[in-house]
Scaffold this active site. Structure first.
Site, short mmCIF file in Angstrom:
data_model
loop_
_atom_site.label_atom_id
_atom_site.label_comp_id
_atom_site.label_asym_id
_atom_site.label_seq_id
_atom_site.Cartn_x
_atom_site.Cartn_y
_atom_site.Cartn_z
N TYR A 139 -2.52 -0.66 10.69
CA TYR A 139 -2.55 -1.15 9.23
C TYR A 139 -1.41 -0.74 8.46
O TYR A 139 -0.75 -1.54 7.88
CB TYR A 139 -3.72 -0.49 8.64
CG TYR A 139 -3.98 -0.64 7.31
CD1 TYR A 139 -4.14 -2.18 7.01
CD2 TYR A 139 -3.68 0.23 6.41
CE1 TYR A 139 -4.32 -2.29 5.13
CE2 TYR A 139 -3.88 -0.06 5.12
CZ TYR A 139 -4.08 -1.20 4.46
OH TYR A 139 -4.02 -1.69 3.21
N SER A 149 1.05 -1.18 0.02
CA SER A 149 -0.11 0.03 0.15
C SER A 149 0.88 1.26 -0.15
O SER A 149 1.98 1.25 0.39
CB SER A 149 -0.83 0.01 1.42
OG SER A 149 -1.64 1.09 1.54
#
Ligand SMILES: NC(=O)c1ccc[n+]([C@@H]2O[C@H](COP(=O)([O-])OP(=O)(O)OC[C@H]3O[C@@H](n4cnc5c(N)ncnc54)[C@H](OP(=O)(O)O)[C@@H]3O)[C@@H](O)[C@H]2O)c1
Length: 235
Positions: A156, A144
């Protein structure tokens, strides 16, 4: 059946997290480009509907697999090889997010997220490496933008930094084996990842095209990473 004796000349792409979003869009694009696909996630009915849409058992198989369970990942590879005889690319894409803030969310949800995003991706690498070495294939991981820059209070983001590191660690480990490794690093992408769907975001097909670009290169070209943001995303 060995990698030298495929039932069909068409290459085989295994995708985790294939039931929705980026994984499902990648399956559709890959099938359109002539790949056979192995679709893995926990939502078997969704996967079965997608496999049917993509041409049924000759072209696509659906496999229930919780990526946090080693036995299920081993079984996923067994089914892929029994169905198609080879794996040319494996896309470790399953993952999910959590609210930011180290005082938010629950320890139980954190545990599930770390196990899915980090341990699950590592298990997919472990499970698919023998078949990928045999096919001189391609490993892809979904990291990501959050695996490139740290976001405040975001565990995350920490899991995706681990995936970014895993991609480089795997690339070095596999150097000389003929297996290529690509990190896909999406910015904000409109998928069920978000409870409230974002505007001005990428869509899942934007990421699918990046995956197809990476797996369509000649064997000597290893696209190491693709970082892709919507034009409206500053950070
Ligand atoms: N959307 C974004 O903005 C964005 C940005 C950067 C990176 N990413 C990453 O992109 C990847 C795909 O996410 P997405 O945006 O396409 O969201 P999504 O539509 O929610 O897809 C997530 C996929 O992961 C699967 N999954 C979750 N836990 C799993 C488990 N334990 N075992 C097997 N499969 C599991 C889900 O299927 P089941 O629930 O059926 O198991 C689903 O297929 C994730 O790794 C995510 O972190 C997303």
């Amino acid at each position: 059946m060995s990698a030298e004796q495929p039932a069909s000349a068409d290459r085989v792409l295994l995708i985790t997290g294939a039931s929705t979003g980026i994984g499902a869009a990648t399956a559709r694009h890959a099938a359109g480009a002539g790949w056979r696909v192995v679709l893995a996630a926990r939502s078997l009915e969704r996967l079965q509907a997608l496999a049917e849409e993509l041409g049924g058992p000759e072209r696509a198989v659906a496999v229930h697999c919780d990526v946090t369970e080693w036995s299920q990942q081993e079984q996923l590879v067994v089914i892929a090889l029994a169905s198609f005889g080879r794996i040319d690319a494996a896309f470790a894409n399953a993952g999910f997010g959590a609210p930011r803030g180290f005082l938010n969310d629950t320890p139980e949800h954190w545990r599930e997220m770390v196990l899915t995003n980090v341990y699950g991706a590592a298990l997919t690498i472990r499970a698919t490496i023998p078949a990928l070495k045999q096919s001189r294939g391609h490993l892809l991981l979904t990291s990501s933008v959050a695996g490139r820059r740290v976001l405040p209070g975001s565990l995350y983001s920490c899991t995706k930094h681990a995936v970014t590191a895993m991609g480089e660690a795997a690339r070095q480990d596999l150097n000389g084996s003929g297996v290529r490794v690509t990190l896909i690093e999406p910015g904000m992408t409109d998928t069920p990842f978000f409870d409230r769907r974002p505007s001005d975001a990428l869509n899942d097909e934007d990421i699918a095209r990046a995956v197809i670009y990476a797996i369509s290169q000649p064997p000597h070209v290893d696209v190491n990473e693709i970082l892709i943001r919507p034009i409206a995303q500053a950070g």
